[in-house]
Scaffold this motif. Structure first.
Motif, PDB file in Angstrom:
ATOM      1  N   UNK A 191     -30.069   0.429 -42.805  1.00  0.00           N
ATOM      2  CA  UNK A 191     -29.559   1.697 -42.268  1.00  0.00           C
ATOM      3  C   UNK A 191     -28.146   1.942 -42.791  1.00  0.00           C
ATOM      4  N   UNK A 192     -27.903   3.036 -43.499  1.00  0.00           N
ATOM      5  CA  UNK A 192     -26.529   3.318 -43.943  1.00  0.00           C
ATOM      6  C   UNK A 192     -25.613   3.566 -42.744  1.00  0.00           C
ATOM      7  N   UNK A 193     -24.422   3.009 -42.814  1.00  0.00           N
ATOM      8  CA  UNK A 193     -23.436   3.210 -41.753  1.00  0.00           C
ATOM      9  C   UNK A 193     -22.228   3.928 -42.346  1.00  0.00           C
ATOM     10  N   UNK A 194     -21.791   4.985 -41.707  1.00  0.00           N
ATOM     11  CA  UNK A 194     -20.604   5.700 -42.145  1.00  0.00           C
ATOM     12  C   UNK A 194     -19.686   5.948 -40.964  1.00  0.00           C
ATOM     13  N   UNK A 195     -18.392   6.010 -41.269  1.00  0.00           N
ATOM     14  CA  UNK A 195     -17.367   6.322 -40.268  1.00  0.00           C
ATOM     15  C   UNK A 195     -16.698   7.622 -40.661  1.00  0.00           C
ATOM     16  N   UNK A 196     -16.596   8.538 -39.717  1.00  0.00           N
ATOM     17  CA  UNK A 196     -15.809   9.756 -39.915  1.00  0.00           C
ATOM     18  C   UNK A 196     -14.513   9.564 -39.140  1.00  0.00           C
ATOM     19  N   UNK A 197     -13.423   9.399 -39.887  1.00  0.00           N
ATOM     20  CA  UNK A 197     -12.130   9.021 -39.324  1.00  0.00           C
ATOM     21  C   UNK A 197     -11.195  10.223 -39.393  1.00  0.00           C
TER      22      UNK A 197
END
Length: 755
Positions: free
Chosen positions: A387-393
């Motif tokens: 599962x791709x994990x991304x953070x929107x910071x």
């Protein structure tokens, strides 16, 4: 009417406003035409001969182009309105070359609603006409079309203060190369128009027999609207512009879930350049989209008070409401300390989304900025490999709590990011550490976005989320086969492929011949491969937009290295050479070019007449100081200039069309020796994949600084030898069309054309 034209320049509309002058010369905008008096007295009263003090063209009120492409057939409809601003009755010719490689099936034309017949001149007759114009009126602009067929229509009368509407329509067969269709419409009217066009638009409707994949316009900023799996509209529109390049459109069709297309440029004398595009199918269903994990990290420190936090909260709520089925998410707010809503990644159920909306709505601004705690917490959630994990910071400040040292903070973030999570940063306002945010995205192979105080935060973040909402392929890799060796590819780290978007890759290559390109990646936990049968030509100079776009991306990458990791001579030298060779003129590169040429001219490493921007710098010292100040601004870590530098370097890193290579071009104005306002970007033209510079009265080839010609040929403009060169070496037409004074390199020879 069916015409087979193996080689010609695409349809370009030229309007000649003809005046009878004492020398019997007739002027049109940008080039000069010799009119031939009619053999018999005209059946209409001829107006008195009025000799204007200077020539001028008809105004173009609008230029609309409507194109419909069905299968391999393109129907082009052109609608133009010209205006005679004078009190004189005028006579003119409407002329246009035949489209490149076109097989014209139909052709119609009308003037003010009346059908007219156009005279068709074959390539030989057209060339004779062009050469006659150049000989007698000393203007080489038409030489670019020296080997084209031509249609010509006489227009009379053009009444005083009147409009002339010209419409024409033609059908042509598009070229098809390894599954990629090419459409070209000439908007290169800059040299034929003294005034800006009040309005210009090109609308292309594509109706394909199979699923449309990549749609790519390298020459203009266009809007692409998909209307289904096999239909799309491509639109370009501007007002008060002077177009200076032809409109080129490429598209391909494929039944594959991911479509690939390849374009190459190879002169046969050096390593080649390529452009590879990957586009997922339009109608990707939910079962074809990767389930993703996403963590929203929102700065709620005191500096976020007011509209900033209000808009940022709306943006996060928008993202939460548009999570896909199967997604997991987390929301973290941080100020003096960081706090996670769920303390783990949870499913995007309606109940969890309701809880998240309520949590975000209650957030209030208070305290400092604990960036270390926020990102450590975001990276601590267990993630699954498939599962791709991304953070929107999202933040508007610099770290003030916890670790505040930039290098140590980055080391901690890199150590914590064991899952290779992509961290997409959003910097709000100007009081932020751009170097820190940019290095975070560099480490995590993501992108950065900066939002100015006047911009809408909600729109910027929600637009970004729309692009990354549905991953189709992650952990992407490319294989070009054994006989093709690629290098210096950009982006260096391939991003994930999302539904509704595409990836465009530029690079260099060694080798030639047919090969199979393999694009591999992960889709819903399973490995997938997509193939493209391609041919890397031994010599193919058709797609000359590729080298400058590759150079822009490499320059953007190298400038970022200098900005974020320190300056060294090797990087500066490479940027200087690339920028000069390919015409990537920005406030940062122009300073380097001017400095380099000043030093090398004094040391006699280059001849003074081979300078490109160096001579311009001699008459614009104040401007040169401004360019140096902009180059030095790379060292700044915060403030509006720092944000501007970061945004422009990333734009170069991602450049996919010619306008995107001129970052900061609006700031390149200067006054010449006569006190006239000029702009450096207007003094650069790309010919055969490299840059030509207007330096003094000469156009100068950038390659003259890096080559040692075996012979030198000097030819007087419009002399018999001039036209002999044109006939024997037709490829010189692109150089000769620039002006009466041109210095260029071709096939081991230095040519100087002088008036």
């Amino acid at each position: 009417m069916k015409l087979n034209i193996p080689r010609s320049l695409s349809l370009i509309v030229l309007i000649f406003l003809l005046f009878i002058l004492p020398s019997s010369q007739v002027f049109a905008d940008g080039f000069i035409v010799i009119p031939h008096p009619p053999p018999h007295p005209p059946p209409y009263p001829r107006p008195p001969i009025i000799r204007p003090s200077a020539p001028f063209p008809l105004d173009v009120l609008y230029h609309h182009v409507q194109v419909t492409i069905k299968g391999q057939t393109a129907t082009t409809n052109i609608d133009q309105v010209f205006y005679n601003p004078t009190s004189r009755q005028l006579e003119g010719y409407y002329m246009f070359p035949i489209p490149v490689g076109a097989v014209l099936q139909e052709f119609t034309m009308s003037i003010n609603g009346r059908q007219v017949s156009a005279e068709l001149l074959d390539a030989k007759k057209a060339r004779s006409l062009y050469e006659e114009i150049v000989r007698k009126l000393k203007d080489p602009a038409l030489l670019e079309y020296s080997y084209q067929g031509l249609f010509k229509v006489r227009i009379f009368p053009i009444e005083p203060h009147s409009k002339k509407r010209v419409t024409l329509s033609y059908k042509e067969m598009l070229t098809l190369d390894y599954g990629t269709y090419t459409y070209l419409y000439p908007l290169n009217t800059e040299k034929f128009s003294a005034k800006q066009l009040k309005e210009v638009s090109v609308n292309v409707e594509i109706i394909a027999p199979d699923e449309l994949k990549n749609i790519y316009c390298p020459t203009h900023e266009v809007d692409v609207v998909r209307k289904g799996a096999r239909q799309a509209r491509v639109s370009y529109e501007e007002q008060n512009v002077k177009p200076d390049r032809d409109f080129k459109l490429y598209f391909n069709t494929s039944s594959s879930p991911v479509g690939l297309s390849l374009l190459t440029y190879q002169t046969g004398r050096e390593d080649g350049y390529f452009c590879l595009s990957a586009t997922p199918a339009y109608d990707q269903g939910e079962t074809d989209v990767n389930e993703k994990d996403i963590t929203f990290v929102l700065d709620v420190s005191g500096s976020m008070a007011g509209d900033k936090l209000k808009q940022a909260k709306k943006a996060v709520i928008y993202c939460i409401e548009n999570l896909n089925v199967g997604d997991r998410f987390e929301v973290i707010r941080f100020s003096t300390e960081a706090y996670a809503l769920f303390r783990e990644l949870v499913s995007a159920s309606e109940a969890n989304r309701d809880q998240a909306r309520e949590f975000v709505n209650t957030l209030r601004p208070v305290g400092g900025t604990a960036i270390e705690d926020a990102l450590q917490l975001a990276l601590s959630s267990p993630v699954q490999r498939e599962r791709p994990h991304m953070i929107i910071f999202i933040t508007d400040g610099k770290p003030t709590i916890g670790e505040t040292n930039e290098d140590r903070l980055l080391a901690k973030i890199e150590k914590a990011n064991i899952s290779r999570t992509r961290i997409f940063t959003f910097g709000i306002g100007h009081e932020i550490n751009t170097h820190l945010l940019d290095k975070i995205t560099e480490l995590s192979k993501a992108t950065r976005t900066y939002i100015a105080p006047t911009e809408d935060i909600e729109i910027k973040i929600s637009n970004f989320y729309d692009k990354v909402q549905s991953p189709v392929l992650t952990d992407i890799a490319l294989n070009f086969g054994r006989q093709i060796n690629v290098y210096q590819t950009y982006p260096q780290q391939l991003p994930d492929l999302f539904r509704g978007s595409n990836i465009t890759i530029f690079g260099r290559y060694k080798g030639q011949g047919e090969t199979k390109i393999v694009l591999s990646g992960m889709a819903r936990g399973k490995g997938k491969e997509f193939l493209l049968a391609a041919n890397f030509e031994q010599k193919d100079t058709q797609h000359d937009f590729i080298p400058p776009l590759w150079a822009a991306r490499r320059i953007g990458h190298l400038l970022d290295l200098i900005r974020l990791h320190g300056q060294n001579k090797e990087l500066v030298d490479e940027i200087t050479v690339l920028a000069r060779t390919f015409g990537i003129v920005t406030p940062y590169t122009s300073y380097l070019i001017m400095e380099d040429e000043a030093v090398r001219t004094v040391s006699r490493d280059i001849r003074e007449e081979f300078q490109t921007l160096g001579r311009i710098g001699n008459v614009a010292r104040e401007s040169k100081k401004r360019y140096k100040a902009e180059f030095d601004a790379m060292k700044l870590k915060s403030g509006d200039q720092s944000v501007q530098v970061s945004k422009e370097f990333q734009a170069l890193n991602e450049a996919s069309n010619v306008p995107q290579t001129a970052q900061g071009g609006v700031r390149l104005d200067y006054k010449d020796g006569e006190g006239k306002m000029q702009n450096l970007t207007q003094q650069v033209k790309n010919v055969m994949g490299r840059a030509m510079y207007q330096s003094g009265k000469f156009w100068v080839d950038s390659q003259l600084q890096s080559t040692k010609p075996r012979s030198t040929v000097r030819i007087k403009f419009a002399a018999p030898e001039f036209f002999e060169l044109l006939r024997n070496k037709p490829e010189t037409a692109q150089f000769l069309a620039l002006g009466q004074n041109v210095r260029f390199y071709l096939n081991d020879t230095y040519y100087e054309i002088y008036e």
